[in-house]
Design an enzyme around this catalytic site. Structure first.
Site, PDB file in Angstrom:
ATOM      1  N   CYS A 172      59.149  60.231  97.775  1.00  0.00           N
ATOM      2  CA  CYS A 172      57.854  59.019  98.108  1.00  0.00           C
ATOM      3  C   CYS A 172      56.975  58.694  97.042  1.00  0.00           C
ATOM      4  O   CYS A 172      56.790  59.508  96.190  1.00  0.00           O
ATOM      5  CB  CYS A 172      57.268  59.837  99.256  1.00  0.00           C
ATOM      6  SG  CYS A 172      55.802  58.661  99.743  1.00  0.00           S
ATOM      7  N   CYS A 195      50.702  62.301 103.510  1.00  0.00           N
ATOM      8  CA  CYS A 195      51.140  61.125 102.621  1.00  0.00           C
ATOM      9  C   CYS A 195      50.039  60.121 103.014  1.00  0.00           C
ATOM     10  O   CYS A 195      50.030  59.726 104.172  1.00  0.00           O
ATOM     11  CB  CYS A 195      52.606  60.829 103.234  1.00  0.00           C
ATOM     12  SG  CYS A 195      53.131  59.284 102.077  1.00  0.00           S
ATOM     13  N   CYS A 223      53.657  60.381  97.716  1.00  0.00           N
ATOM     14  CA  CYS A 223      53.298  61.966  97.824  1.00  0.00           C
ATOM     15  C   CYS A 223      54.484  62.634  97.112  1.00  0.00           C
ATOM     16  O   CYS A 223      54.271  63.980  96.971  1.00  0.00           O
ATOM     17  CB  CYS A 223      53.157  62.235  99.300  1.00  0.00           C
ATOM     18  SG  CYS A 223      54.661  62.276 100.238  1.00  0.00           S
ATOM     19  N   TYR A 239      70.760  17.976 124.449  1.00  0.00           N
ATOM     20  CA  TYR A 239      70.877  16.867 123.530  1.00  0.00           C
ATOM     21  C   TYR A 239      72.395  16.448 123.906  1.00  0.00           C
ATOM     22  O   TYR A 239      73.000  15.301 123.005  1.00  0.00           O
ATOM     23  CB  TYR A 239      71.083  17.303 121.971  1.00  0.00           C
ATOM     24  CG  TYR A 239      71.547  18.861 121.615  1.00  0.00           C
ATOM     25  CD1 TYR A 239      72.961  18.967 121.656  1.00  0.00           C
ATOM     26  CD2 TYR A 239      70.974  19.827 121.448  1.00  0.00           C
ATOM     27  CE1 TYR A 239      73.355  20.404 121.659  1.00  0.00           C
ATOM     28  CE2 TYR A 239      71.274  20.853 121.134  1.00  0.00           C
ATOM     29  CZ  TYR A 239      72.794  21.395 121.226  1.00  0.00           C
ATOM     30  OH  TYR A 239      73.076  22.643 121.039  1.00  0.00           O
ATOM     31  N   LYS A 246      68.858  18.540 114.434  1.00  0.00           N
ATOM     32  CA  LYS A 246      69.591  19.877 114.547  1.00  0.00           C
ATOM     33  C   LYS A 246      68.757  21.008 114.690  1.00  0.00           C
ATOM     34  O   LYS A 246      68.232  21.542 113.907  1.00  0.00           O
ATOM     35  CB  LYS A 246      70.779  20.124 113.448  1.00  0.00           C
ATOM     36  CG  LYS A 246      71.672  20.964 113.689  1.00  0.00           C
ATOM     37  CD  LYS A 246      72.994  21.116 112.829  1.00  0.00           C
ATOM     38  CE  LYS A 246      73.991  22.052 113.283  1.00  0.00           C
ATOM     39  NZ  LYS A 246      73.638  23.408 113.398  1.00  0.00           N
TER      40      LYS A 246
HETATM   41  S1  IVH Z   1      75.700  18.111 119.779  1.00  0.00           S
HETATM   42  C1  IVH Z   1      80.310  18.931 120.328  1.00  0.00           C
HETATM   43  N1  IVH Z   1      73.270  18.050 118.814  1.00  0.00           N
HETATM   44  O1  IVH Z   1      74.760  22.936 116.330  1.00  0.00           O
HETATM   45  C2  IVH Z   1      79.241  18.874 119.514  1.00  0.00           C
HETATM   46  N2  IVH Z   1      74.459  20.112 118.516  1.00  0.00           N
HETATM   47  O2  IVH Z   1      77.731  23.563 115.354  1.00  0.00           O
HETATM   48  C3  IVH Z   1      78.115  19.211 120.532  1.00  0.00           C
HETATM   49  N3  IVH Z   1      73.129  21.864 117.908  1.00  0.00           N
HETATM   50  O3  IVH Z   1      77.087  23.872 118.611  1.00  0.00           O
HETATM   51  C4  IVH Z   1      76.882  19.524 120.076  1.00  0.00           C
HETATM   52  N4  IVH Z   1      71.169  20.466 117.530  1.00  0.00           N
HETATM   53  O4  IVH Z   1      74.557  24.270 119.148  1.00  0.00           O
HETATM   54  C5  IVH Z   1      74.387  18.690 118.802  1.00  0.00           C
HETATM   55  N5  IVH Z   1      71.195  17.594 118.221  1.00  0.00           N
HETATM   56  C6  IVH Z   1      71.964  18.328 118.481  1.00  0.00           C
HETATM   57  C7  IVH Z   1      72.109  19.734 118.034  1.00  0.00           C
HETATM   58  C8  IVH Z   1      73.619  20.378 118.076  1.00  0.00           C
HETATM   59  C9  IVH Z   1      71.676  21.723 117.318  1.00  0.00           C
HETATM   60  C10 IVH Z   1      74.030  22.965 117.507  1.00  0.00           C
HETATM   61  C11 IVH Z   1      74.722  23.190 118.468  1.00  0.00           C
HETATM   62  C12 IVH Z   1      75.950  22.870 118.015  1.00  0.00           C
HETATM   63  C13 IVH Z   1      75.894  23.406 116.650  1.00  0.00           C
HETATM   64  C14 IVH Z   1      76.854  22.803 115.709  1.00  0.00           C
END
Ligand code: IVH
Length: 725
Positions: free
Chosen positions: A411, A435, A414, A230, A120
């Site tokens: 301060c 200062c 100073c 992704y 993520k």
């Molecule tokens: S899938 C419908 N995959 O995390 C879901 N999201 O609230 C589509 N994010 O909105 C998102 N890494 O901005 C997905 N590998 C990943 C991700 C990812 C980061 C973010 C994205 C998403 C939020 C989750």
């Protein structure tokens, strides 16, 4: 070699198409595969060739041309656009139990399935639409239904393919991902901000979101964003699984992380999570969890979605790294601008592999908000942030005798009464001349490498000279007496000679660095460059009004105000005069002439230009012997007009009968005159320089990331007021 002279328009256009293809290929090799086939120089030469052709045939330039990576200084209002497929968010879980329940529910509902576990990424979400293999649009998530069209900014991100490779992609589809700012870009941006006395950005996520909403795509191009993708969206996508879609997307040239795994059991998912909970610390970008998705599209469809999030995916969030420790005391640091920063002294505690003794507590408002008191057990977090910070108090452990925290009123250095400026969270010490940390801080800034680069004047020496009444301000540096320096304890003949040599050499430091060295608030290294190249002399800057200052690229109202305030100060003006007498560079040194094509001509550059900034255009005028004139008058030979030339200017020019040239006509004129002069090189030299600079600025290590988006408002750059630890 100037193609236009030798080949016909048709060949030039074919060459443009070829250059677009070749450059896109090499961008891919460099940014996605990390495996360049040609040198940066060769790349820049090809890019410069395409830029030249586009200047000659602006109407033939492709909207996705690789030259767009460089950005433009046109400011843009972001148009709000509806997402064809809503951009949903993910439901979050923080525990293995909850995750287990989610898995069990799915298995109960549709039987055994495959999952894909992936990182993520902690950035800001983006949706890219491709039509017939070309980038059509890039839109932020916004409220999930509508987002902002940030296509021009996204085009500058070199890992986003402008045209796709390979085949088999749908004629119209969307791909979602995260715009991220790798740590290296983030650190660079924050050091620039620190040097300019600007507040630091809290974390790469805010920095990425704020950058994406910048008005000028040139600024975006320089900031080193990255984009990792992704998720695909579209009608009748030609895949049966998510994993397959990512593999294909990778073949089409998208930056897709390899850090994912197909998992069949809860244990396999947990192994992936545990592995990355540790390993993520060695990634070059921020991640804040693991996303688990059902792999099969048919299964995804049958699981469906709630109003907010799909049922087929879940985010497992990593625990922000947090520790509890005792707040021993609070120090107040006074910076060179007089800003006061509270810094917490903590009982040492281990956090994310390092021992933390100090943490940021931002400002008085934050202390009051969390009711932080000396002696409290406080939570310290490192999250995505580089600076550990206090995020709260464990009230159950508060001692009965604890007293509310009283913020200082004077301060600590100073004794002056502190002031608060409207709109700023910090307190300031107004005693800038008396200062100590402000005085020493300004001198330290002045002598540092990126400023006047005066060797031998380290912090300790500066303090020693100050204590001995030999150094009170930056101008005193030029009146230092070697004999007196040599007589000081810890210093000697050798140090004195070293300092003297550094001081002498600094008189050759170019004007833009002198301007930066002055330490004007918000005027960092880059801004100083823009201002210097716009105004050319310090006198012109000092004489400029707030509005005139704001006309320079990268200068907004805040910076313009700060410059006006700086030069309105009598002490500052006196110091400037002393520096002038000392012989510092107060003007941009004129560049070598490349031709005399514009010799004797007085030229007004007006409006916005396709491939270059106004200042680049002015540099081109000068390099060819022309004179840049700001205002239209009868003495002007001609005007080069880009887009949006002011109507008043145009009217005046027409009344005076002054020729107005387009950008293309202007270059044709230089070429024509040069041809006569038989002076082959020239425009190219400058153009290649410009191209090279932008190309280098845009390049950072290829990598990827992403984020959760609290609100669109939070996409504004949030800042942390703190010092680096
Ligand atoms: S899938 C419908 N995959 O995390 C879901 N999201 O609230 C589509 N994010 O909105 C998102 N890494 O901005 C997905 N590998 C990943 C991700 C990812 C980061 C973010 C994205 C998403 C939020 C989750």
């Amino acid at each position: 070699m100037r193609e236009g002279n030798f080949m016909g328009k048709e060949q030039d256009i074919l060459r443009m198409r070829e250059l677009e293809r070749v450059l896109e290929h090499h961008s891919y090799k460099y940014y996605i595969e990390n495996n360049p086939e040609i040198s940066d120089k060769e790349f820049d030469e090809l890019l410069a060739e395409l830029q030249r052709l586009e200047a000659a045939y602006p109407e033939e330039a492709d909207r996705n041309s690789p030259t767009k990576r460089v950005g433009s200084d046109l400011t843009s209002e972001f148009e709000s656009v509806e997402h064809r497929y809503a951009m949903m968010s993910l439901s979050n879980t923080y525990s293995a139990e909850e995750l287990g329940e989610w898995i069990d529910r799915i298995v109960r509902e549709i039987g055994q399935v495959e999952f894909v576990a992936e990182l993520k990424f902690d950035g800001t979400a983006i949706s890219l639409t491709y039509e017939n293999g070309a980038l059509l649009r890039a839109v932020t998530r916004g409220d999930g239904k509508r987002g902002d069209d940030v296509t021009n900014n996204v085009r500058t991100i070199c890992s986003v393919p402008l045209k796709l490779r390979g085949e088999g992609y749908p004629s119209l589809f969307e791909i979602r991902g995260e715009i991220i700012m790798p740590y290296a870009s983030f650190d660079r941006l924050n050091s620039e901000r620190e040097a300019a006395g600007e507040p630091l950005l809290a974390n790469p996520r805010n920095a990425a979101a704020g950058t994406l909403k910048q008005q000028s795509s040139q600024v975006v191009a320089r900031r080193g964003l990255d984009c990792t993708l992704y998720q695909l969206a579209g009608d009748n996508l030609p895949f049966t699984t998510h994993a397959e879609s990512l593999e294909k997307a990778k073949e089409w040239g998208f930056s897709i992380s390899d850090h994912r795994a197909i998992c069949r059991t809860r244990e396999e998912i947990e192994t992936f999570i545990n592995y990355w909970d540790t390993e993520r610390k060695s990634l070059p970008y921020a991640t804040d969890g693991i996303v688990i998705k059902v792999n099969g599209y048919a299964e995804q469809r049958s699981l469906g979605a709630t109003a907010k999030s799909p049922r087929w995916a879940v985010a497992y969030k990593f625990q922000a790294e947090r520790a509890v420790t005792k707040l021993l005391s609070v120090d107040f640091q006074v910076g060179r601008t007089g800003a006061v920063t509270p810094v917490a002294n903590l009982e040492p505690v281990l956090l994310a592999g390092t021992v933390v003794r100090r943490a940021s507590i931002h400002n008085a408002d934050q202390i009051a908000l969390h009711d932080i008191r000396i002696g409290d057990m406080v939570y310290v977090e490192k999250g995505g942030e580089i600076i550990p910070k206090i995020t709260g108090v464990e009230f159950s452990e508060r001692s009965a005798e604890s007293q509310p925290f009283e913020y200082i009123t004077h301060c600590p250095e100073c004794g002056s009464e502190l002031v608060r400026v409207e709109g700023e969270a910090k307190h300031f010490c107004p005693n800038s001349r008396g200062c100590k940390p402000q005085i020493i801080g300004r001198i330290e800034h002045f002598v540092k490498r990126k400023a006047m680069d005066i060797e031998g004047l380290g912090s300790e020496t500066i303090e020693l000279l100050w204590q001995n009444d030999m150094l009170h301000n930056i101008a005193d540096i030029y009146g230092l007496d070697s004999g007196q320096i040599a007589a000081l304890p810890r210093l000697g003949e050798k140090s004195a000679a070293n300092i003297q040599q550094g001081v002498e050499r600094s008189k050759e430091v170019p004007f833009e660095r002198v301007l930066f060295a002055l330490g004007i608030r918000f005027v960092g290294e880059t801004t100083a460059k823009y201002i210097a190249s716009h105004f050319r002399t310090l006198d012109a800057i000092m004489a400029a009004s707030r509005d005139e200052l704001a006309e320079a690229e990268e200068v907004g109202a805040k910076i313009a105000d700060s410059i006006v305030d700086y030069f309105a100060d009598e002490d500052n003006r006196a110091i400037i005069e002393l520096l002038r007498q000392a012989g510092l560079q107060f003007e941009v040194r004129e560049k070598r002439k490349d031709s005399n094509a514009l010799s004797g001509k007085s030229i007004v550059i007006s409006g916005k230009f396709a491939g270059r900034s106004r200042d680049d255009m002015k540099a081109i005028v000068e390099a060819h012997g022309g004179r840049n004139i700001a205002a239209v008058s009868a003495n002007v030979d001609f005007i080069v007009a880009g887009d949006n030339m002011g109507p008043a200017k145009r009217q005046k020019a027409e009344k005076l009968g002054i020729t107005i040239l387009s950008e293309t006509e202007f270059f044709a004129m230089i070429e024509g005159a040069e041809g006569a002069e038989n002076n082959a090189e020239s425009v190219e030299v400058i153009e290649a320089d410009v191209a090279m600079e932008t190309q280098t600025m845009a390049k950072t290590e290829a990598s990827s990331e992403a984020s959760s988006e609290a609100s669109v408002a939070a996409e504004a750059e949030q800042v942390v007021q703190g010092t680096l630890f």
